[in-house]
Design a protein around this motif. Structure first.
Motif, short mmCIF file in Angstrom:
data_model
loop_
_atom_site.label_atom_id
_atom_site.label_comp_id
_atom_site.label_asym_id
_atom_site.label_seq_id
_atom_site.Cartn_x
_atom_site.Cartn_y
_atom_site.Cartn_z
N UNK A 112 0.86 -1.18 0.00
CA UNK A 112 0.00 0.00 0.00
C UNK A 112 0.90 1.23 0.00
N UNK A 113 0.62 2.15 -0.92
CA UNK A 113 1.42 3.38 -1.02
C UNK A 113 0.47 4.55 -0.84
N UNK A 114 0.35 5.06 0.38
CA UNK A 114 -0.60 6.16 0.62
C UNK A 114 -0.26 7.38 -0.23
N UNK A 115 -1.28 7.97 -0.80
CA UNK A 115 -1.09 9.23 -1.53
C UNK A 115 -1.20 10.37 -0.52
N UNK A 116 -0.14 11.09 -0.37
CA UNK A 116 -0.08 12.12 0.66
C UNK A 116 -0.08 13.49 0.01
N UNK A 117 -1.07 14.27 0.36
CA UNK A 117 -1.15 15.63 -0.18
C UNK A 117 -0.11 16.49 0.53
N UNK A 118 0.88 16.91 -0.21
CA UNK A 118 1.95 17.70 0.40
C UNK A 118 1.84 19.16 -0.02
N UNK A 119 2.27 20.03 0.87
CA UNK A 119 2.28 21.45 0.54
C UNK A 119 3.40 21.76 -0.43
N UNK A 120 3.44 22.97 -0.93
CA UNK A 120 4.49 23.36 -1.85
C UNK A 120 5.85 23.40 -1.16
N UNK A 121 6.89 23.05 -1.92
CA UNK A 121 8.24 23.09 -1.38
C UNK A 121 8.75 24.53 -1.35
N UNK A 122 9.50 24.84 -0.35
CA UNK A 122 10.18 26.13 -0.31
C UNK A 122 11.67 25.86 -0.20
N UNK A 123 12.38 26.17 -1.26
CA UNK A 123 13.82 25.97 -1.30
C UNK A 123 14.53 27.31 -1.46
N UNK A 124 15.68 27.42 -0.84
CA UNK A 124 16.61 28.51 -1.13
C UNK A 124 17.81 27.82 -1.77
N UNK A 125 17.96 28.08 -3.05
CA UNK A 125 18.91 27.32 -3.85
C UNK A 125 19.78 28.28 -4.65
N UNK A 126 21.08 28.05 -4.65
CA UNK A 126 21.96 28.86 -5.49
C UNK A 126 23.05 27.97 -6.06
N UNK A 127 23.59 28.39 -7.20
CA UNK A 127 24.70 27.67 -7.81
C UNK A 127 25.69 28.69 -8.34
N UNK A 128 26.91 28.60 -7.85
CA UNK A 128 27.96 29.51 -8.29
C UNK A 128 29.09 28.70 -8.89
N UNK A 129 29.74 29.26 -9.89
CA UNK A 129 30.85 28.60 -10.57
C UNK A 129 32.13 29.37 -10.33
N UNK A 130 33.23 28.64 -10.12
CA UNK A 130 34.53 29.27 -9.92
C UNK A 130 35.58 28.56 -10.75
N UNK A 131 36.39 29.32 -11.47
CA UNK A 131 37.66 28.79 -11.93
C UNK A 131 38.60 28.82 -10.73
N UNK A 132 39.39 27.77 -10.57
CA UNK A 132 40.19 27.64 -9.35
C UNK A 132 41.25 28.73 -9.21
N UNK A 133 41.61 29.39 -10.32
CA UNK A 133 42.49 30.55 -10.24
C UNK A 133 42.29 31.39 -11.50
N UNK A 134 42.73 32.63 -11.45
CA UNK A 134 42.59 33.50 -12.60
C UNK A 134 41.20 34.12 -12.70
#
Length: 745
Positions: free
Chosen positions: A212-234
């Motif tokens: 049995x896999x209960x269907x669970x009504x979930x609220x909306x997700x709230x994420x704080x998400x960021x992605x930054x890129x770095x060259x290791x030097x220069x």
């Protein structure tokens, strides 16, 4: 009757005492499924949603109403730390119920274990490895211990879905049930499941019950998400000072806070962990050590207190538990650099931020790590820090693509767009686990005829793809190599070689282990390493650098003292497998022009660069790209196992005609080679070969024995080769991809 009304008085009292005004959705749904059916139950809901209480409130109620005469509930978890954490939690729940909670693993005292053995009752928490040891050494006591077992709870079930460890857990549940004469209901818990139907089938395998896999009504997700890129030097990709980034995620200029040539990505982490309680996730223990040591160097340069701890599987128990204890303190403003060991649901209180260095290998891992933050009604928060070296001026096309950046974005988008998570691995031929369970069954049960042994082992559901002929081949080989011995009566017992393996404590685990040396400084045990260096060389462990004073090879101990600096670490880590769905989404990223809101300026600039490179080279439109002269690069956009099959298909089936040379593969991103024919001839030869029936066994190299799982080197070579060819190489998916190319050329 609703779930709350059905709970026992002690459970309702627990709810009152904790000030809950209402049940969470997962608890109401689980109560209905567990109270009102006799089926297995799969509970999938976000981290910290109350899954543990959802499962155990009904279980404890049943056990209070009709007390079992043995252990009534078996709780299986992947980590000792998770068991320790849940042990405290379950004890709080069971305090008023009179139901004892036991935990059983290598760190639990013998006196505590003896007490449970004397009066088995209540709930037992255990890892698969400790359960294996129990079945092996306490075989005759299993009916006494589990004769009235009603439930088996598998926590973090997603972590068992893609390898032998999960197969071992299912085999152990079946073996225990047969020995004890019970058929317990199974309850699976996870926060990161994609296709619940497939996982439900996995959970029920061999139980004779549905899920049995209960269907669970979930609220909306709230994420704080960021992605930054770095060259290791220069210079960075946006060619502007990182200080121009605005908002919460804006990095400080790392040159202001660190020595010359410092890695700006680590400087970014250093600045944005200050004054916060954080995790920094790495994908390997080696990287975790280097990152920790580098962050501690930043502390020295800035004359700040050391606020960085470290946690991974090779560290000693004292180091790991110290980090866990510090993180559980609400006012703790420290950062723990870790691997997957803190990925699972250990309660460490309110964690503010998680940093992810580069991209994890799976959506499941991303979600687990993301879910470690945002507890106690705060949003989940993860900062991706993608680092890469500047490509050299003469670098070829594949080296100019930011693979980790694409992978990180693909993981996020697959979940946001489709709620997709990796499914269980199916179709394997788990011969390594077959050896393990054969030896364990025989060692625990004593002499058996080959037919009796086959009936006990091959009837385990997980071995449904293995034939009686394969098992016969295995037994003959094990007899010939003294792993098994045939008695005068025709029965089978362990041979001398088999006894040496089974009697070693490492036998309990089915995952691959390296030969490890314990590292000690005075009275402190720091952890373990593989392949210790010569005397006076340096090693990295516990986030610091040490000079080797002495190596005791007989006792496998390295003695050392601390020094300053940074050196690479090595723990034998292997890269994880990546699903085809992730590679396909990476390919789509190069064809799109959408910029996602979590991408910061450096990341946006680097993605834009990559898309421009892809468009100019037609990488976004075709798989085979000329690099100049006779050199080409093939971009398959296939997951690890289909990629492996393609490599071999090209080398073995197409290579002789195409004249492939200089074959260089960066799995699973690209394959580079030279050839003596045109692009048109390349596709023509592929078409001729792909339209033939391809026996996966023909994709093995002559005399190749691919050791993929722990006991592959013990198996007969024919089974090892067959297991790799038929169960690892994904020929079907590879063929589909090649045929798709041909249809579009």
């Amino acid at each position: 009757m609703d779930a709350f009304s059905r709970y026992s008085p002690s459970i309702r009292q627990y709810i009152y005492q904790n000030g809950w005004n209402q049940l969470r959705a997962i608890q109401a749904a689980a109560g209905d499924a567990i109270f009102n059916t006799d089926e297995n139950v799969l509970l999938s809901a976000s981290t910290a949603s109350g899954k543990t209480e959802a499962a155990f409130f009904p279980i404890i109620t049943f056990m209070q109403e009709d007390p079992p005469t043995s252990i009534g509930c078996l709780y299986i978890a992947p980590l000792k730390a998770l068991i320790n954490d849940q042990f405290i939690r379950l004890n709080d729940i069971c305090e008023e119920s009179g139901i004892p909670v036991w935990h059983w693993h290598g760190d639990v005292s013998q006196s505590r274990k003896k007490k449970m053995m004397k009066d088995p009752s209540g709930i037992l928490q255990i890892t698969p490895e400790s359960l294996e040891a129990m079945l092996l050494h306490r075989h005759s006591q299993i009916p006494h211990l589990f004769g009235d077992l009603r439930f088996v709870v598998i926590d973090e079930i997603h972590s068992f879905l893609r390898g032998d460890r999960g197969g071992q857990a299912l085999c152990l549940i079946e073996r225990l049930s047969r020995l004890a004469g019970v058929n317990p209901r199974r309850i699976g818990l996870s926060a990161t499941i994609g296709d619940t139907q497939i996982v439900g089938e996995y959970l029920s395998a061999g139980s004779g019950r549905g899920t049995v896999i209960p269907r669970i009504q979930s609220g909306g997700m709230e994420w704080r998400l960021s992605m930054q890129h770095f060259f290791t030097n220069g210079a960075q990709a946006n060619e502007k000072s990182a200080k121009e980034n605005k908002g919460i995620d804006a990095p400080e200029s790392p040159t202001d806070i660190a020595p010359k040539n410092a890695d700006p990505g680590i400087g970014y982490i250093f600045e944005h962990t200050r004054g916060h309680k954080c995790f920094v996730f790495s994908n390997s223990r080696e990287e975790c050590e280097v990152v920790t040591a580098t962050l501690r160097q930043y502390c020295d340069v800035k004359h700040e207190r050391d606020r960085f701890l470290i946690h991974h599987g090779n560290l000693s128990v004292s180091y790991r538990e110290s980090a866990e204890d510090v993180m559980k303190q609400d006012d703790s403003l420290v950062t723990v650099c870790t691997t997957s060991t803190l990925e699972l649901g250990i309660d460490i209180g309110r964690l503010e931020r998680a940093f992810q260095i580069d991209a994890p290998f799976t959506v499941s891992s991303f979600l687990q790590r993301m879910g470690r933050t945002g507890r106690r009604n705060a949003p989940s928060e993860m900062w991706f820090v993608i680092r890469e070296d500047h490509a050299e001026a003469r670098a070829l096309l594949p080296e100019t693509i930011p693979w980790k950046l694409l992978q990180g974005i693909a993981l996020i988008q697959l979940y946001l767009e489709e709620r997709w998570v990796e499914p269980p691995r199916t179709g394997r031929l788990p011969y390594s686990l077959l050896y393990h369970q054969t030896m364990s069954t025989l060692a625990s049960g004593g002499e058996m005829t080959p037919a009796e042994l086959a009936s006990r082992v091959l009837s385990l559901n997980y071995f449904g793809n293995i034939t009686a002929d394969d098992f016969r081949v295995l037994l003959h080989h094990l007899i010939s190599t003294d792993h098994l011995q045939q008695t005068e009566n025709g029965g089978l017992i362990l041979g001398l070689a088999g006894e040496r393996i089974v009697n070693n404590f490492k036998f309990y685990a089915v995952f691959q282990e390296n030969e490890e040396y314990s590292v000690r400084w005075d009275s402190e045990e720091l952890g373990t390493i593989v392949k210790p260096p010569p005397l006076n060389d340096k090693i990295a462990i516990a986030g610091r650098v040490w000079v080797v004073e002495e190596v005791d090879h007989n006792s496998h101990v390295v003695y050392c003292h601390p020094v300053k600096g940074i050196v690479p670490a090595y723990f034998g880590d292997e890269p994880g497998d990546i699903h085809t769905k992730i590679l396909e989404r990476m390919h789509l990223l190069l064809q799109q022009d959408q910029i996602y809101p979590y991408l910061l300026k450096n990341a946006v600039a680097r993605l834009t660069q990559a898309r421009d490179i892809a468009a100019r080279s037609f990488l976004d439109k075709k798989p085979l790209i000329p690099l100049g002269g006779k050199m080409y690069c093939l971009f398959p956009w296939l997951g690890s196992y289909a990629f492996l099959a393609l490599e071999r298909f090209l080398r073995i089936k197409c290579g002789p005609v195409l004249g492939l040379k200089g074959f260089d593969s960066k799995r699973p991103y690209y394959i580079q080679f030279t050839m003596n024919v045109s692009e048109r001839d390349f596709y023509r030869v592929m078409e001729e070969e792909i339209n033939k029936d391809i026996d996966p066994m023909t994709l093995l190299y002559p005399k190749e024995v691919a050791v993929f799982d722990k006991y592959d080197d013990i198996l007969p070579e024919d089974l090892t080769r067959k297991g790799f060819a038929m169960g690892v190489l994904d020929v079907k998916e590879m063929k589909q991809r090649v045929i798709g190319w041909l249809d579009n050329t």
